[in-house]
Design a protein around this motif. Sequence first.
Motif, PDB file in Angstrom:
ATOM      1  N   PRO A 139      41.417 -21.905  -1.010  1.00 26.67           N
ATOM      2  CA  PRO A 139      40.109 -21.892  -1.663  1.00 26.67           C
ATOM      3  C   PRO A 139      40.197 -21.301  -3.061  1.00 26.67           C
ATOM      4  O   PRO A 139      41.172 -20.630  -3.413  1.00 26.67           O
ATOM      5  CB  PRO A 139      39.288 -20.987  -0.744  1.00 26.67           C
ATOM      6  N   ARG A 140      39.165 -21.577  -3.846  1.00 30.41           N
ATOM      7  CA  ARG A 140      39.062 -20.909  -5.144  1.00 30.41           C
ATOM      8  C   ARG A 140      38.750 -19.432  -4.907  1.00 30.41           C
ATOM      9  O   ARG A 140      38.466 -19.017  -3.773  1.00 30.41           O
ATOM     10  CB  ARG A 140      37.969 -21.564  -5.975  1.00 30.41           C
ATOM     11  N   GLN A 141      38.790 -18.643  -5.950  1.00 29.94           N
ATOM     12  CA  GLN A 141      38.437 -17.228  -5.815  1.00 29.94           C
ATOM     13  C   GLN A 141      36.956 -17.114  -5.502  1.00 29.94           C
ATOM     14  O   GLN A 141      36.106 -17.689  -6.191  1.00 29.94           O
ATOM     15  CB  GLN A 141      38.759 -16.471  -7.110  1.00 29.94           C
ATOM     16  N   LEU A 142      36.628 -16.379  -4.453  1.00 27.79           N
ATOM     17  CA  LEU A 142      35.259 -16.320  -3.955  1.00 27.79           C
ATOM     18  C   LEU A 142      34.668 -14.922  -4.072  1.00 27.79           C
ATOM     19  O   LEU A 142      35.393 -13.920  -4.050  1.00 27.79           O
ATOM     20  CB  LEU A 142      35.213 -16.745  -2.481  1.00 27.79           C
ATOM     21  N   THR A 143      33.352 -14.872  -4.182  1.00 28.25           N
ATOM     22  CA  THR A 143      32.621 -13.611  -4.100  1.00 28.25           C
ATOM     23  C   THR A 143      31.876 -13.613  -2.769  1.00 28.25           C
ATOM     24  O   THR A 143      31.057 -14.506  -2.503  1.00 28.25           O
ATOM     25  CB  THR A 143      31.630 -13.455  -5.261  1.00 28.25           C
ATOM     26  N   ILE A 144      32.168 -12.637  -1.941  1.00 28.74           N
ATOM     27  CA  ILE A 144      31.696 -12.632  -0.556  1.00 28.74           C
ATOM     28  C   ILE A 144      30.809 -11.418  -0.307  1.00 28.74           C
ATOM     29  O   ILE A 144      31.162 -10.285  -0.648  1.00 28.74           O
ATOM     30  CB  ILE A 144      32.903 -12.617   0.417  1.00 28.74           C
ATOM     31  N   GLN A 164      38.928  -4.161   7.854  1.00 30.93           N
ATOM     32  CA  GLN A 164      40.269  -4.715   7.708  1.00 30.93           C
ATOM     33  C   GLN A 164      40.211  -6.143   7.156  1.00 30.93           C
ATOM     34  O   GLN A 164      40.981  -6.506   6.252  1.00 30.93           O
ATOM     35  CB  GLN A 164      40.952  -4.717   9.068  1.00 30.93           C
ATOM     36  N   THR A 165      39.285  -6.938   7.658  1.00 25.96           N
ATOM     37  CA  THR A 165      39.157  -8.327   7.207  1.00 25.96           C
ATOM     38  C   THR A 165      38.722  -8.384   5.748  1.00 25.96           C
ATOM     39  O   THR A 165      39.215  -9.213   4.974  1.00 25.96           O
ATOM     40  CB  THR A 165      38.155  -9.083   8.096  1.00 25.96           C
ATOM     41  N   ALA A 166      37.802  -7.505   5.366  1.00 24.74           N
ATOM     42  CA  ALA A 166      37.362  -7.454   3.967  1.00 24.74           C
ATOM     43  C   ALA A 166      38.536  -7.143   3.043  1.00 24.74           C
ATOM     44  O   ALA A 166      38.705  -7.777   1.984  1.00 24.74           O
ATOM     45  CB  ALA A 166      36.259  -6.410   3.805  1.00 24.74           C
ATOM     46  N   LYS A 167      39.372  -6.200   3.449  1.00 24.05           N
ATOM     47  CA  LYS A 167      40.534  -5.843   2.631  1.00 24.05           C
ATOM     48  C   LYS A 167      41.532  -6.997   2.564  1.00 24.05           C
ATOM     49  O   LYS A 167      42.147  -7.246   1.509  1.00 24.05           O
ATOM     50  CB  LYS A 167      41.215  -4.598   3.204  1.00 24.05           C
ATOM     51  N   GLN A 168      41.706  -7.717   3.676  1.00 25.69           N
ATOM     52  CA  GLN A 168      42.625  -8.851   3.685  1.00 25.69           C
ATOM     53  C   GLN A 168      42.136  -9.961   2.772  1.00 25.69           C
ATOM     54  O   GLN A 168      42.930 -10.588   2.060  1.00 25.69           O
ATOM     55  CB  GLN A 168      42.807  -9.356   5.116  1.00 25.69           C
ATOM     56  N   LEU A 169      40.845 -10.193   2.772  1.00 30.17           N
ATOM     57  CA  LEU A 169      40.291 -11.216   1.878  1.00 30.17           C
ATOM     58  C   LEU A 169      40.438 -10.791   0.424  1.00 30.17           C
ATOM     59  O   LEU A 169      40.716 -11.623  -0.453  1.00 30.17           O
ATOM     60  CB  LEU A 169      38.821 -11.467   2.230  1.00 30.17           C
ATOM     61  N   GLU A 170      40.269  -9.509   0.161  1.00 26.91           N
ATOM     62  CA  GLU A 170      40.459  -9.011  -1.212  1.00 26.91           C
ATOM     63  C   GLU A 170      41.914  -9.153  -1.641  1.00 26.91           C
ATOM     64  O   GLU A 170      42.203  -9.491  -2.802  1.00 26.91           O
ATOM     65  CB  GLU A 170      40.000  -7.557  -1.304  1.00 26.91           C
ATOM     66  N   MET A 193      43.803 -11.461  -0.897  1.00 31.19           N
ATOM     67  CA  MET A 193      44.017 -12.877  -1.180  1.00 31.19           C
ATOM     68  C   MET A 193      43.373 -13.296  -2.498  1.00 31.19           C
ATOM     69  O   MET A 193      43.424 -14.466  -2.875  1.00 31.19           O
ATOM     70  CB  MET A 193      43.449 -13.733  -0.040  1.00 31.19           C
ATOM     71  N   GLY A 194      42.725 -12.352  -3.161  1.00 35.00           N
ATOM     72  CA  GLY A 194      42.138 -12.647  -4.465  1.00 35.00           C
ATOM     73  C   GLY A 194      40.632 -12.808  -4.466  1.00 35.00           C
ATOM     74  O   GLY A 194      40.037 -13.083  -5.513  1.00 35.00           O
ATOM     75  N   HIS A 195      39.998 -12.613  -3.298  1.00 35.39           N
ATOM     76  CA  HIS A 195      38.547 -12.740  -3.228  1.00 35.39           C
ATOM     77  C   HIS A 195      37.881 -11.389  -3.484  1.00 35.39           C
ATOM     78  O   HIS A 195      38.509 -10.336  -3.347  1.00 35.39           O
ATOM     79  CB  HIS A 195      38.123 -13.287  -1.865  1.00 35.39           C
ATOM     80  N   ARG A 196      36.610 -11.434  -3.837  1.00 31.66           N
ATOM     81  CA  ARG A 196      35.845 -10.223  -4.117  1.00 31.66           C
ATOM     82  C   ARG A 196      34.834 -10.028  -2.999  1.00 31.66           C
ATOM     83  O   ARG A 196      34.027 -10.914  -2.717  1.00 31.66           O
ATOM     84  CB  ARG A 196      35.143 -10.362  -5.473  1.00 31.66           C
ATOM     85  N   VAL A 197      34.859  -8.871  -2.341  1.00 29.45           N
ATOM     86  CA  VAL A 197      33.956  -8.583  -1.226  1.00 29.45           C
ATOM     87  C   VAL A 197      33.039  -7.433  -1.628  1.00 29.45           C
ATOM     88  O   VAL A 197      33.512  -6.339  -1.958  1.00 29.45           O
ATOM     89  CB  VAL A 197      34.742  -8.234   0.056  1.00 29.45           C
ATOM     90  N   LEU A 228      22.762 -16.166  -1.247  1.00 29.24           N
ATOM     91  CA  LEU A 228      23.887 -17.085  -1.461  1.00 29.24           C
ATOM     92  C   LEU A 228      23.853 -17.765  -2.828  1.00 29.24           C
ATOM     93  O   LEU A 228      24.743 -18.555  -3.147  1.00 29.24           O
ATOM     94  CB  LEU A 228      23.917 -18.137  -0.342  1.00 29.24           C
ATOM     95  N   GLU A 229      22.854 -17.450  -3.635  1.00 29.85           N
ATOM     96  CA  GLU A 229      22.915 -17.862  -5.040  1.00 29.85           C
ATOM     97  C   GLU A 229      23.886 -16.976  -5.802  1.00 29.85           C
ATOM     98  O   GLU A 229      24.497 -17.396  -6.786  1.00 29.85           O
ATOM     99  CB  GLU A 229      21.521 -17.782  -5.683  1.00 29.85           C
ATOM    100  N   THR A 230      24.029 -15.738  -5.320  1.00 33.71           N
ATOM    101  CA  THR A 230      24.939 -14.775  -5.964  1.00 33.71           C
ATOM    102  C   THR A 230      26.314 -14.780  -5.306  1.00 33.71           C
ATOM    103  O   THR A 230      27.336 -14.611  -5.986  1.00 33.71           O
ATOM    104  CB  THR A 230      24.345 -13.356  -5.885  1.00 33.71           C
ATOM    105  N   TYR A 231      26.340 -14.989  -3.995  1.00 38.08           N
ATOM    106  CA  TYR A 231      27.589 -14.911  -3.236  1.00 38.08           C
ATOM    107  C   TYR A 231      27.935 -16.282  -2.644  1.00 38.08           C
ATOM    108  O   TYR A 231      27.053 -17.047  -2.270  1.00 38.08           O
ATOM    109  CB  TYR A 231      27.469 -13.874  -2.119  1.00 38.08           C
TER     110      TYR A 231
END
Length: 497
Positions: A252-257, A280-286, A288-292, A372-375
Amino acid sequence: MFKEYTQYDAIGLGALVNSGEVSAKELLDAAVYQANKMNPKLNAIIHRFDERAYHTARAGLPTGVFNGVPYLLKDLSFSFAGEPITMGSRSVNVISENDSEIVKRMKATGVNTFGKTNTPEFGLIITTEPKAHGATHNPFKKGYSSGGSSGGSAAAVASGMVPMAGAGDGGGSIRFPAAWCGAFGLKPSRGRNPMGPRFGEGWEGAVADHVITRSVRDSAAMLDATSGAEVGAPFVIGAPDGTFLQAAMRAPRQLTIALHQQPLIANTTVDKEVLAVLEQTAKQLESMGHRVVPAEPNINIEQFWHDFIVVVCAHTAFTIDNIARDFGAAHIKNLEPQTYNMALLGRSLSAVDLAHAKHGWHNSQYQTGLLLETYDMILCPTVPTTAVKHGVLPPSRVDEMLMRSAEVLNKGIDMGKYAFNSGMIEKLSQPVLGKMAFTLLGNVTGLPAMSVPVGMSKKGLPIGMQLIGRMNDEATLLSVAGEMDRAGLFTKPAFEK
């Protein structure tokens, strides 16, 4: 016999058949062996038609992506011509005259269906312990719930009987059992998959049918095959850019979650182990380059549960009226107490009550849409706890007696209105609704949502995390899930423990 059966997902098995390396009969032999070994322990499959499946294998199946792959269907909304459907109830046992539209599309992929899986009565409770067929055990721990209402399908997949099975979701019923059984479960967007021809929508659009799988790509490939409008469809939504399978296979592209941590049902406690897996999942997604980022939908939780219960009770009353009309009033006496009482509550409601509830749904849709307009998507637990023991979630015998007494008390008194206005319904429903405190959002809003198997408790019970996407954007969800799967974040299925 094909001993490597459980080592492959459904796409992998279909490729072996299409290449001629393995026959459809050999796959069915392996599935029957696995079912004969595991089902007596789990009670996941409640109806088998092996000989019919062997005949189908000999006659030849469509050379689709799942050619010859053994398959099971949840015994609730999936009509399979010539086979009985009970909907988990002692009051229903009829032979389906036709395939439902989604079954037709599933058959076209080449799957070879040989049975139906267990479900609670009419899918009304989130544990699979119907009086009609008995409880389905969690494949990780006997005596524990497999979740519901697709608990039979989840247990069959997690135990290696089949790589995927048909499932449905009206309040979390794909994601909930997927989380408790350590499988992958995607609830598609409202209108993505067909519900007909008998119904245009279930529970005012809350219900969506799809599959529970072990691999992300199997779920994506089946969605490619089943999605799209049908005759008379109440919702028609846009096709993805490319295929869902392609989406599952690309990064996926870099995401804001948005990190959603507050349950949407009052008085709900989230287990510490579940919160730890969320962190733990939030840190793993981060990594991978995503923003949580912590962010919550602005939803009135006191109104949220009430609006959902109103809709479900109204539709339960409709279902029971249909049973009385089609099979006779005597069949209603065999209903489980909670079903009977939900129908009683539904009959006490007015059309205005239903309209108010649907307006409340719109408010929840709007507020989640604003978020979900922001995230790009929302991350939260799938279920606040790990699987509970059998007997915890269904009504106790005392509760059942109180429910049955309502029939007598209802003479001259509107018990339905009283139950809602007195707070009785909120109190009685909290143990079940509390477990649905994160999954309900996807059903009320119609947004696509998935449970990914990424954690285990100290007691050896699976923990799932949920990701909720923007409307019609299953592609991004599948891309993230595929990325997590390839990164080795998914836990092992029960048959590998």
